[in-house]
Design a protein around this motif. Structure first.
Motif, PDB file in Angstrom:
ATOM      1  N   UNK A  64       0.812  -1.220   0.000  1.00 42.28           N
ATOM      2  CA  UNK A  64       0.000   0.000   0.000  1.00 42.28           C
ATOM      3  C   UNK A  64       0.843   1.266   0.000  1.00 42.28           C
ATOM      4  N   UNK A  65       2.141   1.136   0.227  1.00 45.71           N
ATOM      5  CA  UNK A  65       2.933   2.368   0.296  1.00 45.71           C
ATOM      6  C   UNK A  65       3.609   2.730  -1.014  1.00 45.71           C
ATOM      7  N   UNK A  66       3.145   2.145  -2.106  1.00 46.50           N
ATOM      8  CA  UNK A  66       3.581   2.651  -3.404  1.00 46.50           C
ATOM      9  C   UNK A  66       2.488   3.548  -3.929  1.00 46.50           C
ATOM     10  N   UNK A  67       2.941   4.647  -4.484  1.00 47.25           N
ATOM     11  CA  UNK A  67       2.027   5.649  -4.992  1.00 47.25           C
ATOM     12  C   UNK A  67       0.903   5.062  -5.820  1.00 47.25           C
ATOM     13  N   UNK A  68       1.293   4.211  -6.745  1.00 50.03           N
ATOM     14  CA  UNK A  68       0.302   3.650  -7.641  1.00 50.03           C
ATOM     15  C   UNK A  68      -0.818   2.982  -6.854  1.00 50.03           C
ATOM     16  N   UNK A  69      -0.460   2.141  -5.912  1.00 51.77           N
ATOM     17  CA  UNK A  69      -1.485   1.400  -5.183  1.00 51.77           C
ATOM     18  C   UNK A  69      -2.236   2.277  -4.174  1.00 51.77           C
ATOM     19  N   UNK A  96      -2.911   5.317  -4.507  1.00 54.99           N
ATOM     20  CA  UNK A  96      -3.870   6.122  -5.267  1.00 54.99           C
ATOM     21  C   UNK A  96      -5.050   5.291  -5.764  1.00 54.99           C
ATOM     22  N   UNK A  97      -4.761   4.081  -6.166  1.00 52.84           N
ATOM     23  CA  UNK A  97      -5.839   3.164  -6.542  1.00 52.84           C
ATOM     24  C   UNK A  97      -6.830   3.078  -5.382  1.00 52.84           C
ATOM     25  N   UNK A  98      -6.281   2.887  -4.193  1.00 49.82           N
ATOM     26  CA  UNK A  98      -7.119   2.737  -3.014  1.00 49.82           C
ATOM     27  C   UNK A  98      -7.909   4.005  -2.725  1.00 49.82           C
ATOM     28  N   UNK A  99      -7.245   5.143  -2.856  1.00 52.24           N
ATOM     29  CA  UNK A  99      -7.956   6.412  -2.640  1.00 52.24           C
ATOM     30  C   UNK A  99      -9.131   6.525  -3.609  1.00 52.24           C
ATOM     31  N   UNK A 100      -8.903   6.117  -4.850  1.00 49.73           N
ATOM     32  CA  UNK A 100      -9.974   6.171  -5.843  1.00 49.73           C
ATOM     33  C   UNK A 100     -11.114   5.224  -5.500  1.00 49.73           C
ATOM     34  N   UNK A 101     -10.755   4.027  -5.102  1.00 50.50           N
ATOM     35  CA  UNK A 101     -11.755   3.027  -4.708  1.00 50.50           C
ATOM     36  C   UNK A 101     -12.588   3.544  -3.536  1.00 50.50           C
ATOM     37  N   UNK A 102     -11.869   4.063  -2.564  1.00 51.52           N
ATOM     38  CA  UNK A 102     -12.490   4.545  -1.339  1.00 51.52           C
ATOM     39  C   UNK A 102     -13.593   5.551  -1.641  1.00 51.52           C
ATOM     40  N   UNK A 103     -13.245   6.500  -2.489  1.00 48.36           N
ATOM     41  CA  UNK A 103     -14.181   7.572  -2.791  1.00 48.36           C
ATOM     42  C   UNK A 103     -15.519   7.009  -3.248  1.00 48.36           C
ATOM     43  N   UNK A 104     -15.456   6.081  -4.179  1.00 49.23           N
ATOM     44  CA  UNK A 104     -16.689   5.551  -4.754  1.00 49.23           C
ATOM     45  C   UNK A 104     -17.399   4.579  -3.814  1.00 49.23           C
ATOM     46  N   UNK A 105     -16.626   3.722  -3.164  1.00 49.98           N
ATOM     47  CA  UNK A 105     -17.279   2.714  -2.321  1.00 49.98           C
ATOM     48  C   UNK A 105     -17.975   3.352  -1.122  1.00 49.98           C
ATOM     49  N   UNK A 106     -17.341   4.333  -0.494  1.00 51.91           N
ATOM     50  CA  UNK A 106     -17.973   4.951   0.665  1.00 51.91           C
ATOM     51  C   UNK A 106     -19.249   5.667   0.263  1.00 51.91           C
ATOM     52  N   UNK A 118       5.260   6.944 -12.443  1.00 50.24           N
ATOM     53  CA  UNK A 118       5.141   8.283 -11.860  1.00 50.24           C
ATOM     54  C   UNK A 118       4.997   8.280 -10.342  1.00 50.24           C
ATOM     55  N   UNK A 119       5.944   7.649  -9.696  1.00 44.48           N
ATOM     56  CA  UNK A 119       6.023   7.763  -8.239  1.00 44.48           C
ATOM     57  C   UNK A 119       6.317   9.221  -7.883  1.00 44.48           C
ATOM     58  N   UNK A 120       5.878   9.625  -6.701  1.00 46.74           N
ATOM     59  CA  UNK A 120       6.061  11.022  -6.291  1.00 46.74           C
ATOM     60  C   UNK A 120       7.513  11.460  -6.399  1.00 46.74           C
ATOM     61  N   UNK A 121       8.428  10.570  -6.039  1.00 45.31           N
ATOM     62  CA  UNK A 121       9.823  10.994  -5.993  1.00 45.31           C
ATOM     63  C   UNK A 121      10.433  11.259  -7.358  1.00 45.31           C
ATOM     64  N   UNK A 133       2.682   7.961 -16.477  1.00 51.24           N
ATOM     65  CA  UNK A 133       1.643   8.090 -15.454  1.00 51.24           C
ATOM     66  C   UNK A 133       0.470   7.186 -15.807  1.00 51.24           C
ATOM     67  N   UNK A 134      -0.010   6.453 -14.804  1.00 58.65           N
ATOM     68  CA  UNK A 134      -1.050   5.465 -15.086  1.00 58.65           C
ATOM     69  C   UNK A 134      -2.440   5.924 -14.660  1.00 58.65           C
ATOM     70  N   UNK A 135      -2.555   7.173 -14.288  1.00 62.64           N
ATOM     71  CA  UNK A 135      -3.845   7.682 -13.813  1.00 62.64           C
ATOM     72  C   UNK A 135      -4.433   6.762 -12.758  1.00 62.64           C
ATOM     73  N   UNK A 136      -3.645   6.566 -11.724  1.00 60.93           N
ATOM     74  CA  UNK A 136      -4.011   5.537 -10.758  1.00 60.93           C
ATOM     75  C   UNK A 136      -5.301   5.837 -10.002  1.00 60.93           C
TER      76      UNK A 136
END
Lengths: 346, 346
Positions: free
Chosen positions: A74-79, A81-91, A282-285, A297-300
């Motif tokens: 979960x501490x890779x940007x890609x994942x 962000x995936x989770x943040x996106x999922x969260x928004x919709x599921x909640x 496209x990791x933050x660093x 960038x994968x539009x995670x």
DNA sequence: CTGAAAGCGCTTACAG
DNA sequence: CTGAAAGCGCTTACAG
């Protein structure tokens, strides 16, 4: 204050001298309750600080309004962000998210999946680990009647819903860009070829070379260089060749590209003039290294939302459909300093 | 294959011609079943691919084997490591983790907490958002009989279990180190002072100056410079002063320190010789910037484990105790290039 | 050691 | 529109 009883529909019913079933109906906004009693019930529910009991509700309905997610980390940007996106919709849909990490271990991944099946979540969203050897645990998900959506790192042969990037296209663009910058001996750092995404990126690399009639040099293609350390190791080897590469496409990740960058810097190969470097995801660093790293960038976050939308808008509506859709999200090349030469040769 | 019935204890009971209660006992490894029937039941359970139903179990037991976590962001190293630590221990104990992000918004945080209360999780683990204004939602958690553990960013006045770092001590060490490197005009980038952690770090800064008899210069203390952008902005201002600082302690985060570094680089203040820079929390990138950033490691994964251990080893055992313990984990200064001068003046 | 029964909190056919 | 009853899958006192 602790462990007090929560108010139930029966408390409300008792107070109002009506049946619990009416309370339930009112709370569910059923049309089979008169407006006046509904109002009264809602008011009382608020007064008594009533909260519906998910466990009881879900048990009764035979479903669990929870979506399980399995990602390598979960501490890779890609994942994340995936989770943040999922969260928004599921909640927004009143569902919960249970998140598990496989830590890139197949065994741990199987465990995670078991736990989620165990909980009888409505849907499992997964990106497989690098150790992926077989699909048994995923087949088991389907066999249990639980929905399955694979994303990014997918087991290709297994028919399920999928949300992916066009990796080959992205890799072709990245390598074409490097060729246009005058690089001609472009090394490829491959990811483990058991994962489709890494096969596709390699295919994209080969396609770009072919399109531009740049010869493929076998010694410039390095297997299994997908972490920072492995990227660094590969680079030390590459830059020690009699004819070293003039660019490196770290097709697996920006972590690998970072390894390239550090070795290049320490061995005195100036990036981007002597050595071009391109990463992936496209990791933050990647923006803050010296020089900054060209990447894909994968539009995670968008991908995360797309996964959740797929579930709520399509799968949930037709749970028995066997038509599995694949959603593809086009990634985008982000050109930064590490591939931008001041003087393009030739 | 979909939506098939899952096997229940009754299926096993029917097949074996025994009572469901015996099946339940066997499955829970109760001593009130003969070894032979237990064995038989376990074997049949495996045959029929029986999985216990969490919902029913938890409903019956009046508890939910789930721990809720509320953090500002999951894609910061500190928080994702906390979660990894929590995960390890909670899964081992057969509990689940539900993770929510407040996105640094108090309103969203309140929502997250409501959702978790709603689900009647056993325990809520929280690090409050920067907008923190009041503790009502946290008091509500306790009022609902749900355990509460605050960590890192805690509401100090609210008596709950807490897992924290000694921020003041860490800040004192960091600033003392800078003084020992010969820096004398050390600027402080403060975080929002409504959060105790940022007050403590400021106190540590002031303490170090006092201990070393370095005068406090008000114009070098910048309020609210806690993001990369705000850190950059503050630095532009500081470096434009008639007497600019010779070091910056970005007490809030490495993100802020990164802002400092970028502005210093672009304004030609050589780090570390002309300007020392120290951050906080040991984000992954702090090691790879040019130069690498001195920072404070908070042992975040260990902290996550400590939180979970606190729950499983103490709180769960004595749920009605009103003695709230505070666990403090000593953070560690990580000295890197950004504060290591080749020639220490004076 | 084993079984029958009650009940966790809810929803939903069934009757009226 | 309202109520009484059954049941989701489990656990646990109670009886034997």
């Amino acid at each position: 204050m602790k462990n007090q009883k929560r108010t139930t529909i029966h408390d409300i019913a008792r107070k109002l001298n009506i049946a619990a079933s009416s309370v339930s109906r009112a709370l569910n906004n059923s049309s089979k309750v008169s407006a006046s009693t509904k109002e009264l019930i809602l008011k009382t529910a608020k007064e008594l600080n009533y909260k519906q009991n998910f466990l009881a509700q879900n048990l009764r309905k035979g479903q669990n309004q929870t979506i399980g997610v399995v990602v390598p980390r979960i501490n890779q940007n890609f994942f994340s962000n995936i989770i943040a996106g999922l969260e928004e919709v599921t909640y927004k849909n009143g569902y919960n998210l249970v998140i598990c990490q496989s830590n890139e271990s197949h065994e741990r991944e199987v465990q995670c999946v078991e736990t989620l099946i165990h909980q009888h979540v409505s849907c499992i969203v997964i990106s497989i680990s690098v150790e992926h050897t077989n699909d048994d645990h995923l087949k088991n998900v389907l066999a249990q009647g639980i929905q399955l959506i694979q994303f990014d790192r997918v087991a290709q042969d297994l028919e399920t819903f999928k949300v992916i990037n066009d990796n080959e296209q992205a890799a072709t663009e990245a390598v074409s860009h490097m060729i246009n910058q005058g690089y001609r001996r472009i090394a490829l750092l491959e990811g483990p070829q058991n994962l489709a995404i890494f096969r596709q990126r390699k295919a994209g690399y080969l396609r770009a070379l072919e399109q531009h009639r740049v010869p493929v040099v076998e010694e410039l293609i390095i297997k299994n260089a997908w972490t920072k350390e492995l990227g660094a190791k590969a680079t030390r080897k590459l830059l020690s060749l009699p004819k070293p590469p003039d660019a490196v496409f770290a097709s697996t990740s920006d972590f690998s590209a970072l390894g390239v960058l550090e070795v290049a810097n320490s061995m005195g190969f100036k990036v981007p003039d002597v050595l071009g470097v391109c990463g992936y995801s496209n990791e933050a660093f990647s923006e803050i290294t010296t020089p900054s790293i060209t990447t894909v960038d994968q539009y995670s976050k968008k991908m995360g939302k797309a996964i959740a939308d797929l579930y709520f808008e399509e799968i949930k509506e037709a749970p028995n459909s066997t038509v599995y859709k694949t959603v593809s999200i086009k990634p985008k090349l982000i050109v930064r300093s590490s591939t931008q030469r001041k003087n393009i040769p030739g």
